[in-house]
Design an enzyme around this catalytic site. Sequence first.
Site, PDB file in Angstrom:
ATOM      1  N   ASP A 116      68.470 -68.350  11.406  1.00  0.00           N
ATOM      2  CA  ASP A 116      67.585 -67.221  11.105  1.00  0.00           C
ATOM      3  C   ASP A 116      67.827 -66.018  12.004  1.00  0.00           C
ATOM      4  O   ASP A 116      67.271 -64.939  11.762  1.00  0.00           O
ATOM      5  CB  ASP A 116      66.118 -67.644  11.247  1.00  0.00           C
ATOM      6  CG  ASP A 116      65.615 -68.455  10.058  1.00  0.00           C
ATOM      7  OD1 ASP A 116      66.287 -68.436   9.005  1.00  0.00           O
ATOM      8  OD2 ASP A 116      64.557 -69.102  10.184  1.00  0.00           O
ATOM      9  N   ALA A 129      63.417 -64.807  16.375  1.00  0.00           N
ATOM     10  CA  ALA A 129      63.127 -63.410  16.700  1.00  0.00           C
ATOM     11  C   ALA A 129      63.371 -63.149  18.180  1.00  0.00           C
ATOM     12  O   ALA A 129      63.940 -62.110  18.554  1.00  0.00           O
ATOM     13  CB  ALA A 129      61.686 -63.072  16.326  1.00  0.00           C
ATOM     14  N   LYS A 184      58.999 -63.184  10.465  1.00  0.00           N
ATOM     15  CA  LYS A 184      59.367 -63.096   9.045  1.00  0.00           C
ATOM     16  C   LYS A 184      58.510 -64.049   8.227  1.00  0.00           C
ATOM     17  O   LYS A 184      57.934 -65.015   8.732  1.00  0.00           O
ATOM     18  CB  LYS A 184      60.850 -63.416   8.832  1.00  0.00           C
ATOM     19  CG  LYS A 184      61.277 -64.846   9.223  1.00  0.00           C
ATOM     20  CD  LYS A 184      61.014 -65.912   8.167  1.00  0.00           C
ATOM     21  CE  LYS A 184      61.407 -67.303   8.641  1.00  0.00           C
ATOM     22  NZ  LYS A 184      60.924 -68.381   7.742  1.00  0.00           N
ATOM     23  N   ALA A 230      55.809 -72.415  13.544  1.00  0.00           N
ATOM     24  CA  ALA A 230      54.920 -71.909  12.499  1.00  0.00           C
ATOM     25  C   ALA A 230      55.627 -71.566  11.198  1.00  0.00           C
ATOM     26  O   ALA A 230      54.976 -71.241  10.203  1.00  0.00           O
ATOM     27  CB  ALA A 230      54.193 -70.662  13.008  1.00  0.00           C
ATOM     28  N   PRO A 244      53.037 -67.036  16.507  1.00  0.00           N
ATOM     29  CA  PRO A 244      52.797 -68.464  16.747  1.00  0.00           C
ATOM     30  C   PRO A 244      54.110 -69.234  16.660  1.00  0.00           C
ATOM     31  O   PRO A 244      54.967 -68.936  15.824  1.00  0.00           O
ATOM     32  CB  PRO A 244      51.848 -68.864  15.607  1.00  0.00           C
ATOM     33  CG  PRO A 244      51.229 -67.594  15.145  1.00  0.00           C
ATOM     34  CD  PRO A 244      52.264 -66.531  15.354  1.00  0.00           C
ATOM     35  N   ALA A 248      59.777 -67.841  12.260  1.00  0.00           N
ATOM     36  CA  ALA A 248      60.999 -67.480  13.000  1.00  0.00           C
ATOM     37  C   ALA A 248      60.701 -66.857  14.349  1.00  0.00           C
ATOM     38  O   ALA A 248      61.435 -65.983  14.819  1.00  0.00           O
ATOM     39  CB  ALA A 248      61.893 -66.552  12.165  1.00  0.00           C
ATOM     40  N   GLY A 249      59.647 -67.336  15.024  1.00  0.00           N
ATOM     41  CA  GLY A 249      59.316 -66.795  16.336  1.00  0.00           C
ATOM     42  C   GLY A 249      60.426 -66.990  17.347  1.00  0.00           C
ATOM     43  O   GLY A 249      60.775 -66.069  18.092  1.00  0.00           O
TER      44      GLY A 249
END
Length: 290
Positions: A137, A105, A10, A98, A95, A101-102
């Site tokens: 998130d 997710a 995102k 970063a 990444p 929201a890796g």
Amino acid sequence: MEIKVNAYAKINLMLDIVATRTDGYHDLFMIMQSIGLYDTITVSSTKSKGIAITCNVDDIPLDEKNIAHKAATAFFKSTKIKNKGIHIDIMKRIPHAAGLAGGSADGAGVLVALNELYSTGLTQDELCEIGVQIGADVPFCIKGGTLLAQGIGDVLNKVKPLRKCHILIAKPDCGVNTGFAYRQFDECGKIHTPDKFGMLCAMQSRDLKNIAIRMENVFEQFIDVPGKVDIKTIMRDCGAIGVCMSGSGPTVFGIFENKENAQDAADKLTSLARDIVITKPVSKGCKVVE
């Protein structure tokens, strides 16, 4: 049996910190947008009676510290399903550290995958109730698309989707700790409040240029990201109609109407950013891959 899920990153078209709460969290106002950059989460049944995690990136924890592990634990606890053993493979493309929201997710992808794997039939809202326990998130990453997020990020409402455009992502070779970023806000406060009403009006009319010029992130007022000014300047000089930092940083993104302009900027950013991706808006947070 295994389930494969693409879990999308995102960006924040707008991020304002409204207040510090008594529980230590912060009330937020965020316009969040899913983008076509994704991690692939593959969850399969095993007979290990535990949760095993593998990942293609070396510096990602593979134990209880990983949000994917926390998501699986929360799923089994909430559904009262006995875990006879699962394996979670994370193919990372987003990444980490970063502002994209890796991790969230990945947690969302695990919840969606387990819901399919065990045929539990939980709705998105029910998955979000589990997800918010592991990260603010995560509910957005489950639903995705274009949403207004309030509260700690868990109160989600639809806004009109972003028009077709090209989004250039540039992450400098550094990271920003989210907890540190919020502590900086608590200590420093903010100088300027974003035009939230103007942004909502622009979103309602789907006016891409008005959205782009109103993009703002209050973290930029007190988080210093090396090279950020130069990255933004290059993006603007190459035709970006708006530039902003995502989340607590350090990733900077630019909105382009023309893909060739985005590519021109990407080519010129190679000395300033480690991760550079041209992508576009997507309408969901997670997609089960057939």
